[in-house]
Design an enzyme around this catalytic site. Structure first.
Site, PDB file in Angstrom:
ATOM      1  N   GLY A  16       0.821  -1.207   0.000  1.00  0.00           N
ATOM      2  CA  GLY A  16       0.000   0.000   0.000  1.00  0.00           C
ATOM      3  C   GLY A  16       0.857   1.258   0.000  1.00  0.00           C
ATOM      4  CG  ASN A  38      -5.707  -8.542   0.639  1.00  0.00           C
ATOM      5  OD1 ASN A  38      -5.347  -7.377   0.510  1.00  0.00           O
ATOM      6  ND2 ASN A  38      -6.805  -8.886   1.281  1.00  0.00           N
ATOM      7  CG  ASP A  62      -7.031 -11.773   3.936  1.00  0.00           C
ATOM      8  OD1 ASP A  62      -7.043 -11.238   5.057  1.00  0.00           O
ATOM      9  OD2 ASP A  62      -7.912 -11.579   3.077  1.00  0.00           O
ATOM     10  CG  LEU A  77       2.043  -0.698   7.801  1.00  0.00           C
ATOM     11  CD1 LEU A  77       2.828   0.012   6.701  1.00  0.00           C
ATOM     12  CD2 LEU A  77       1.889   0.233   8.976  1.00  0.00           C
ATOM     13  NE  ARG A 110       3.241 -18.823  15.352  1.00  0.00           N
ATOM     14  CZ  ARG A 110       2.205 -18.198  14.768  1.00  0.00           C
ATOM     15  NH1 ARG A 110       1.057 -18.090  15.417  1.00  0.00           N
ATOM     16  NH2 ARG A 110       2.308 -17.707  13.558  1.00  0.00           N
ATOM     17  CE1 TYR A 149      -8.904   2.484   8.498  1.00  0.00           C
ATOM     18  CE2 TYR A 149      -9.465   4.548   9.575  1.00  0.00           C
ATOM     19  CZ  TYR A 149      -8.536   3.737   8.951  1.00  0.00           C
ATOM     20  OH  TYR A 149      -7.242   4.171   8.792  1.00  0.00           O
ATOM     21  CE  LYS A 153      -6.705   0.981  11.008  1.00  0.00           C
ATOM     22  NZ  LYS A 153      -5.351   0.457  10.727  1.00  0.00           N
ATOM     23  CE1 TYR A 163      -3.956 -11.156  21.454  1.00  0.00           C
ATOM     24  CE2 TYR A 163      -1.965 -12.494  21.344  1.00  0.00           C
ATOM     25  CZ  TYR A 163      -3.326 -12.335  21.122  1.00  0.00           C
ATOM     26  OH  TYR A 163      -4.044 -13.371  20.566  1.00  0.00           O
TER      27      TYR A 163
HETATM   28  P1  NAD Z   1      -3.454   1.667   1.650  1.00  0.00           P
HETATM   29  O1  NAD Z   1      -4.870   1.327   1.372  1.00  0.00           O
HETATM   30  O2  NAD Z   1      -2.674   2.344   0.582  1.00  0.00           O
HETATM   31  O3  NAD Z   1      -2.642   0.386   2.089  1.00  0.00           O
HETATM   32  C1  NAD Z   1      -3.215  -0.671   2.816  1.00  0.00           C
HETATM   33  C2  NAD Z   1      -2.635  -1.974   2.309  1.00  0.00           C
HETATM   34  O4  NAD Z   1      -3.201  -3.064   3.066  1.00  0.00           O
HETATM   35  C3  NAD Z   1      -2.974  -2.241   0.835  1.00  0.00           C
HETATM   36  O5  NAD Z   1      -1.819  -2.650   0.138  1.00  0.00           O
HETATM   37  C4  NAD Z   1      -4.008  -3.358   0.914  1.00  0.00           C
HETATM   38  O6  NAD Z   1      -4.016  -4.154  -0.245  1.00  0.00           O
HETATM   39  C5  NAD Z   1      -3.571  -4.101   2.155  1.00  0.00           C
HETATM   40  N1  NAD Z   1      -4.637  -4.895   2.789  1.00  0.00           N
HETATM   41  C6  NAD Z   1      -5.904  -4.516   3.064  1.00  0.00           C
HETATM   42  N2  NAD Z   1      -6.581  -5.522   3.651  1.00  0.00           N
HETATM   43  C7  NAD Z   1      -5.706  -6.564   3.742  1.00  0.00           C
HETATM   44  C8  NAD Z   1      -5.809  -7.876   4.257  1.00  0.00           C
HETATM   45  N3  NAD Z   1      -6.945  -8.344   4.805  1.00  0.00           N
HETATM   46  N4  NAD Z   1      -4.721  -8.681   4.186  1.00  0.00           N
HETATM   47  C9  NAD Z   1      -3.567  -8.250   3.621  1.00  0.00           C
HETATM   48  N5  NAD Z   1      -3.406  -7.014   3.115  1.00  0.00           N
HETATM   49  C10 NAD Z   1      -4.479  -6.172   3.192  1.00  0.00           C
HETATM   50  O7  NAD Z   1      -3.455   2.556   2.973  1.00  0.00           O
HETATM   51  P2  NAD Z   1      -2.270   3.354   3.695  1.00  0.00           P
HETATM   52  O8  NAD Z   1      -2.589   4.778   3.630  1.00  0.00           O
HETATM   53  O9  NAD Z   1      -0.960   2.869   3.211  1.00  0.00           O
HETATM   54  O10 NAD Z   1      -2.491   2.900   5.198  1.00  0.00           O
HETATM   55  C11 NAD Z   1      -1.680   1.923   5.829  1.00  0.00           C
HETATM   56  C12 NAD Z   1      -2.114   1.765   7.275  1.00  0.00           C
HETATM   57  O11 NAD Z   1      -1.984   3.017   7.962  1.00  0.00           O
HETATM   58  C13 NAD Z   1      -3.576   1.334   7.439  1.00  0.00           C
HETATM   59  O12 NAD Z   1      -3.664   0.418   8.489  1.00  0.00           O
HETATM   60  C14 NAD Z   1      -4.284   2.620   7.775  1.00  0.00           C
HETATM   61  O13 NAD Z   1      -5.439   2.382   8.550  1.00  0.00           O
HETATM   62  C15 NAD Z   1      -3.224   3.362   8.575  1.00  0.00           C
HETATM   63  N6  NAD Z   1      -3.439   4.802   8.514  1.00  0.00           N
HETATM   64  C16 NAD Z   1      -3.164   5.509   7.368  1.00  0.00           C
HETATM   65  C17 NAD Z   1      -3.413   6.874   7.350  1.00  0.00           C
HETATM   66  C18 NAD Z   1      -3.106   7.714   6.132  1.00  0.00           C
HETATM   67  O14 NAD Z   1      -3.382   8.913   6.142  1.00  0.00           O
HETATM   68  N7  NAD Z   1      -2.522   7.196   5.083  1.00  0.00           N
HETATM   69  C19 NAD Z   1      -3.935   7.522   8.484  1.00  0.00           C
HETATM   70  C20 NAD Z   1      -4.229   6.757   9.604  1.00  0.00           C
HETATM   71  C21 NAD Z   1      -3.953   5.406   9.620  1.00  0.00           C
END
Ligand code: NAD
Ligand code: UDP
Length: 329
Positions: A16, A38, A62, A77, A110, A149, A153, A163
């Site tokens: 991502g 995924n 996943d 992430l 683990r 969401y 979270k 944990y």
């Molecule tokens: P993004 O959507 O670009 O990246 C998320 C990635 O997670 C994607 O590659 C997606 O394919 C993958 N993914 C989603 N569900 C999945 C699953 N079940 N199994 C495996 N992979 C999975 O978003 P981002 O901006 O890069 O955000 C990354 C993390 O940071 C997220 O957890 C998001 O909640 C958190 N976050 C981001 C921001 C922001 O402003 N970018 C702000 C707050 C929190």
């Protein structure tokens, strides 16, 4: 990264926006990186340039399923982050937050790995105070369109500290405020990518509501320095806000993007989505004092770099779009 030299790192959601930037940074540091993704909100192209690196492994999988990877450091992430994307399948989003947290934490239990979790400013919901400190417990609608969401979270945060207390897992939780930069998906739907892609394409910028709601934009390199500070220092027994306290209205963000793209642009007004927070600004006093961290990239500079990135992406995809258009004629 930093003084966590030569780690064996797992990054869930590593393809991502933030994940791909993190993969690049850790590989530059000499770490071995496994990216588990995924591709639900990303694609292989975001990490294709890393595939030839012997220290990089791409694992399609996943986080809702048991994870079997050898790692001493984990960054969790994986989760759709853009409101229109995480609302497509809210049950999936909650499962990814909650089952993903459990699977990552079981792996850490683990292997003894130190584990970072990407939480969010969304845990504050529609805030009744500004800026928002970590001690603020939030004002979240528990059953609205953003609940999958926000509550997912919030539950994940609870699991990380449970944990830690119950099994002694070394956890680090960051509450990330709106972050932007290269490797955002052009169709992601978030404000910065939408505005830049619209302005570059000569289309009107879509403003939801009156545009007076605020966000505070953090450039991705600054955010990753915050990850580094949080992961390399002593344990912090509570979440830490990471974000840029420079607060802007959405209209101001639109004006900045139009100026940086340097073309005349119009505005198209659309309805404000339900439960869209009216104000967001991080109190980063804890990150400043405990981690010695604060953002350094001014929003104009970060947006300029992001405009350059998207302009390059659009230019690279133009011949393909032309071929598709020709074939359709
Ligand atoms: P993004 O959507 O670009 O990246 C998320 C990635 O997670 C994607 O590659 C997606 O394919 C993958 N993914 C989603 N569900 C999945 C699953 N079940 N199994 C495996 N992979 C999975 O978003 P981002 O901006 O890069 O955000 C990354 C993390 O940071 C997220 O957890 C998001 O909640 C958190 N976050 C981001 C921001 C922001 O402003 N970018 C702000 C707050 C929190
Ligand atoms: N927004 C907008 N136009 C867009 C995309 C978003 O006006 O094309 C607004 C949205 O209503 C919100 C803010 O910009 O108030 C930030 O939206 P984003 O989806 O980037 O992230 P959020 O902070 O809401 O999770």
């Amino acid at each position: 990264m930093g003084n966590i030299a030569m780690s064996n790192v797992l990054i869930t959601g590593g393809a991502g926006f933030i994940g791909a930037n993190l993969c690049e940074r850790l590989l530059r540091n000499g770490d071995t990186v496994t990216c588990l993704d995924n591709f639900s909100t990303s694609n292989r192209e975001n990490v294709a340039h890393l595939l030839g690196d012997p220290n990089f492994t791409l694992m399609i999988g996943d986080v809702r399923s048991t994870i079997r990877v050898d790692a001493d450091t984990i960054y969790n992430l994986a989760c759709p982050a853009s409101p229109p994307k995480y609302q497509i399948d809210p049950v999936y989003t909650t499962e990814t937050c909650v089952l993903g947290a459990i699977n990552v934490l079981e792996l850490a239990r683990r292997t003894g790995a130190r584990v970072f979790h990407a939480s969010t400013s969304e845990v504050y919901g529609e805030p009744q105070c500004s800026p928002q400190p970590e001690t603020y417990r939030g004002n979240v609608n528990p059953w609205g369109p953003r609940a999958c969401y926000d509550e997912g979270k919030r539950c994940a945060e609870a699991l990380f500290y449970d944990y830690s207390t119950k099994y002694g897992v070394d956890v680090r939780v960051a509450r990330i405020f709106n972050t932007y930069g290269p490797r955002m998906h052009p169709d992601d739907g978030r404000v910065v990518s939408n505005f830049i892609v619209q302005a570059l394409g000569g289309r009107p910028l879509t403003i939801y509501g009156d545009g007076m709601q605020t966000r505070s934009l953090c450039y991705v390199d600054d955010l990753l320095s915050g990850f580094e500070a949080l992961m390399s220092g002593p344990s912090v027994p509570h979440p830490v806000n990471l974000g840029n306290p420079h607060e802007l209205t959405i209209l101001e963000i639109a004006e900045l993007v139009i100026e940086l793209v340097g073309r005349p642009a119009t505005i198209r007004r659309l309805p404000l989505p339900q439960d869209d927070p009216t104000q967001r600004c991080p109190d980063i006093g804890v990150a400043r004092s405990l981690l010695g961290w604060e953002p350094r990239v001014a929003v104009e500079d970060g947006l300029r770099r992001t405009v350059t990135y998207f302009a390059g992406q659009l230019a690279a995809s133009q011949p393909r779009r032309d071929r598709i258009a020709e074939a359709a004629e």
